[in-house]
Design a protein around this motif. Structure first.
Motif, PDB file in Angstrom:
ATOM      1  N   ALA A 216       0.803  -1.222   0.000  1.00 37.67           N
ATOM      2  CA  ALA A 216       0.000   0.000   0.000  1.00 37.67           C
ATOM      3  C   ALA A 216       0.835   1.272   0.000  1.00 37.67           C
ATOM      4  O   ALA A 216       0.299   2.354  -0.276  1.00 37.67           O
ATOM      5  CB  ALA A 216      -0.937   0.011   1.208  1.00 37.67           C
TER       6      ALA A 216
ATOM      7  N   LEU B   6       0.459   3.780  -2.744  1.00 40.39           N
ATOM      8  CA  LEU B   6      -0.856   4.426  -2.842  1.00 40.39           C
ATOM      9  C   LEU B   6      -0.826   5.840  -2.273  1.00 40.39           C
ATOM     10  O   LEU B   6      -1.680   6.666  -2.623  1.00 40.39           O
ATOM     11  CB  LEU B   6      -1.913   3.601  -2.109  1.00 40.39           C
ATOM     12  CG  LEU B   6      -2.187   2.185  -2.625  1.00 40.39           C
ATOM     13  CD1 LEU B   6      -3.296   1.536  -1.804  1.00 40.39           C
ATOM     14  CD2 LEU B   6      -2.555   2.194  -4.102  1.00 40.39           C
TER      15      LEU B   6
ATOM     16  N   GLY C 252      -0.932   6.177  -6.122  1.00 39.25           N
ATOM     17  CA  GLY C 252      -2.352   5.862  -6.070  1.00 39.25           C
ATOM     18  C   GLY C 252      -3.207   7.091  -5.877  1.00 39.25           C
ATOM     19  O   GLY C 252      -4.222   7.278  -6.566  1.00 39.25           O
TER      20      GLY C 252
ATOM     21  N   PHE D 288      -5.953   8.313  -8.582  1.00 44.14           N
ATOM     22  CA  PHE D 288      -7.364   8.297  -8.190  1.00 44.14           C
ATOM     23  C   PHE D 288      -7.951   9.705  -8.183  1.00 44.14           C
ATOM     24  O   PHE D 288      -9.028   9.951  -8.746  1.00 44.14           O
ATOM     25  CB  PHE D 288      -7.502   7.656  -6.800  1.00 44.14           C
ATOM     26  CG  PHE D 288      -8.921   7.557  -6.308  1.00 44.14           C
ATOM     27  CD1 PHE D 288      -9.755   6.543  -6.744  1.00 44.14           C
ATOM     28  CD2 PHE D 288      -9.416   8.474  -5.393  1.00 44.14           C
ATOM     29  CE1 PHE D 288     -11.066   6.451  -6.287  1.00 44.14           C
ATOM     30  CE2 PHE D 288     -10.725   8.388  -4.935  1.00 44.14           C
ATOM     31  CZ  PHE D 288     -11.549   7.370  -5.382  1.00 44.14           C
TER      32      PHE D 288
ATOM     33  N   LEU E 259      -1.948   2.242 -12.049  1.00 41.45           N
ATOM     34  CA  LEU E 259      -3.018   2.392 -11.066  1.00 41.45           C
ATOM     35  C   LEU E 259      -4.198   3.161 -11.644  1.00 41.45           C
ATOM     36  O   LEU E 259      -5.359   2.840 -11.371  1.00 41.45           O
ATOM     37  CB  LEU E 259      -2.487   3.074  -9.813  1.00 41.45           C
ATOM     38  CG  LEU E 259      -1.618   2.192  -8.911  1.00 41.45           C
ATOM     39  CD1 LEU E 259      -0.868   3.023  -7.882  1.00 41.45           C
ATOM     40  CD2 LEU E 259      -2.463   1.130  -8.208  1.00 41.45           C
TER      41      LEU E 259
ATOM     42  N   TYR F  42      -7.997   1.849 -11.575  1.00 42.38           N
ATOM     43  CA  TYR F  42      -9.055   2.644 -10.938  1.00 42.38           C
ATOM     44  C   TYR F  42     -10.156   2.984 -11.940  1.00 42.38           C
ATOM     45  O   TYR F  42     -11.346   2.911 -11.619  1.00 42.38           O
ATOM     46  CB  TYR F  42      -8.474   3.939 -10.366  1.00 42.38           C
ATOM     47  CG  TYR F  42      -7.652   3.790  -9.104  1.00 42.38           C
ATOM     48  CD1 TYR F  42      -8.038   2.934  -8.094  1.00 42.38           C
ATOM     49  CD2 TYR F  42      -6.495   4.540  -8.927  1.00 42.38           C
ATOM     50  CE1 TYR F  42      -7.292   2.814  -6.933  1.00 42.38           C
ATOM     51  CE2 TYR F  42      -5.745   4.436  -7.768  1.00 42.38           C
ATOM     52  CZ  TYR F  42      -6.133   3.562  -6.779  1.00 42.38           C
ATOM     53  OH  TYR F  42      -5.393   3.453  -5.627  1.00 42.38           O
TER      54      TYR F  42
ATOM     55  N   THR G  66      -9.005   7.434  -1.532  1.00 38.41           N
ATOM     56  CA  THR G  66      -8.161   6.555  -2.342  1.00 38.41           C
ATOM     57  C   THR G  66      -7.954   5.211  -1.658  1.00 38.41           C
ATOM     58  O   THR G  66      -8.090   4.141  -2.277  1.00 38.41           O
ATOM     59  CB  THR G  66      -6.796   7.209  -2.603  1.00 38.41           C
ATOM     60  OG1 THR G  66      -6.979   8.429  -3.316  1.00 38.41           O
ATOM     61  CG2 THR G  66      -5.891   6.293  -3.408  1.00 38.41           C
TER      62      THR G  66
ATOM     63  N   SER H 139      -9.375   1.621  -2.875  1.00 36.07           N
ATOM     64  CA  SER H 139      -8.404   0.559  -3.129  1.00 36.07           C
ATOM     65  C   SER H 139      -8.742  -0.698  -2.344  1.00 36.07           C
ATOM     66  O   SER H 139      -8.664  -1.823  -2.877  1.00 36.07           O
ATOM     67  CB  SER H 139      -6.995   1.041  -2.771  1.00 36.07           C
ATOM     68  OG  SER H 139      -6.633   2.164  -3.537  1.00 36.07           O
TER      69      SER H 139
ATOM     70  N   ILE I 232      -7.338  -3.143  -5.069  1.00 31.60           N
ATOM     71  CA  ILE I 232      -6.348  -2.551  -5.973  1.00 31.60           C
ATOM     72  C   ILE I 232      -5.089  -2.199  -5.188  1.00 31.60           C
ATOM     73  O   ILE I 232      -5.090  -1.303  -4.344  1.00 31.60           O
ATOM     74  CB  ILE I 232      -6.916  -1.305  -6.667  1.00 31.60           C
ATOM     75  CG1 ILE I 232      -8.094  -1.700  -7.559  1.00 31.60           C
ATOM     76  CG2 ILE I 232      -5.828  -0.607  -7.488  1.00 31.60           C
ATOM     77  CD1 ILE I 232      -8.793  -0.529  -8.223  1.00 31.60           C
ATOM     78  N   LEU I 233      -4.028  -2.936  -5.452  1.00 34.23           N
ATOM     79  CA  LEU I 233      -2.714  -2.676  -4.870  1.00 34.23           C
ATOM     80  C   LEU I 233      -1.668  -2.841  -5.961  1.00 34.23           C
ATOM     81  O   LEU I 233      -1.806  -3.716  -6.834  1.00 34.23           O
ATOM     82  CB  LEU I 233      -2.410  -3.647  -3.727  1.00 34.23           C
ATOM     83  CG  LEU I 233      -3.115  -3.416  -2.388  1.00 34.23           C
ATOM     84  CD1 LEU I 233      -2.863  -4.593  -1.454  1.00 34.23           C
ATOM     85  CD2 LEU I 233      -2.632  -2.123  -1.746  1.00 34.23           C
TER      86      LEU I 233
END
Length: 336
Positions: free
Chosen positions: A142, A145, A149, A153, A178, A182, A294, A298, A303-304
């Motif tokens: 993570a 992110l 990320g 996002f 990513l 997304y 976000t 995720s 989503i990673l």
């Protein structure tokens, strides 16, 4: 504590032992679990940020555990797993801050550029600028992110993506990959624009229905043939020219959104822009509430990014590989 320090522009990253900092009022001390290695860290070493403070500990894709809190801090509590982002803090009283757009604050400070970041075993943060991780998010995977990320996002949200939108992602690096995932999860149709067919399999695996290789075809023509063009072109490549090459492939009332850019200026064809009511926008990272959204999105959609864990000692060689263009995948510094 072990740390890596940027001592000045165009100087190598220095590995050092520093005192563990102690939280002042309003601050939290975080024992760092992981910190992603971002292209912005390389730009710091290259001296691309005139506002940078040297020496500084780089890194702004950070996860860790709160181990101590300063006076007046009631949240987050000791033991909370949190993420820390590109935005270190802001003034708190300008119009942007009070409206929740701290990332636009004229007096914002940036983690790992003007305030010490996550290339260290411990780091200090403002309590209001760390975000608890949702249950189930692996803190190592993570870590990216918090920047890649969040940028992807929030960029899609700023670009007005909705179910059925045609979204073209330029560049399939950390942000681009990513963004594609997304966008698919948001119900959009996705195309990916890359330099060669080398990235086609990855793009299709991420959910893209169209792949455009710019060494084979004009990206504007290819996108225009995609049911009239893209509603949003999201440029995640470190190249302004890659973005402008797609302008003819944007549908009327569509948007070119810059998340990545190069040193060359942005040149726009004014007549087509006006006749088709095209928009050009840019989006920098995000504010704390954007990061919270976000991470929640995720976690909800699984989503990673795929990451390669490395030790702190390996960070200089990874940054060198990034500079040479030979780096592959997303490296994340981990601490035992």
């Amino acid at each position: 504590m072990r740390a890596a320090v940027a001592t000045g522009p165009n100087l190598p990253l220095a590995l050092d032992n520093l005192d563990v900092p102690q939280p002042a009022a309003g601050e939290v001390l975080v024992k760092v679990t992981a910190c992603g290695v971002c292209f912005s860290d390389l730009n710091l070493l290259r001296g691309h940020y005139p506002f940078a403070r040297y020496p500084v500990v780089p890194g702004h894709e950070i996860t860790g555990v709160v181990t101590a809190v300063g006076e007046g801090v009631t949240f987050p509590e000791v033991g909370t797993v949190v993420g820390a982002q590109f935005l270190y803090d802001s003034c708190g009283h300008c119009d942007y801050c009070v409206r929740g757009d701290q990332i636009l604050c004229p007096r914002k400070r940036i983690t790992g550029i003007v305030a010490d970041g996550g290339y260290a075993e411990y780091a200090l943060f403002k309590a209001g600028f760390v975000t608890p991780l949702p249950d189930g998010l692996d803190p190592v995977a993570a870590a990216p992110l918090m920047c890649a990320g969040l940028t992807a996002f929030n960029g899609l949200r700023q670009g007005g993506v909705r179910a059925g939108s045609r979204v073209a992602v330029v560049g399939l690096g950390g942000v681009g990959a990513l963004a594609a995932r997304y966008a698919v999860a948001m119900g959009a149709r996705v195309a990916v624009v890359g330099r060669s067919r080398r990235g086609e399999d990855q793009a299709k695996a991420l959910g893209a229905e169209l792949f455009v290789a710019t060494d084979e075809s004009d990206p504007a023509d290819a996108l225009k043939a995609w049911d009239g063009g893209a509603d949003l072109v999201l440029n995640a490549a470190p190249s302004t020219a890659a973005a402008t090459a797609t302008l003819g492939g944007i549908a009327p009332d569509g948007t070119l959104l810059l998340l990545g850019y190069g040193s060359e200026p942005l040149t726009l064809p004014t007549q087509p822009m006006i006749l088709n009511r095209l928009h050009v926008a840019a989006s920098p990272s995000g504010s704390p509430h954007d990061l919270r959204d976000t991470l929640a999105f995720s976690a909800a959609h699984g989503i990673l990014p795929e990451v390669t864990p490395i030790g702190l000692d390996e960070a200089p060689s990874v940054l060198d590989a990034m500079a040479d263009g030979t780096a592959h995948g997303r490296s994340v510094i981990t601490f035992a």
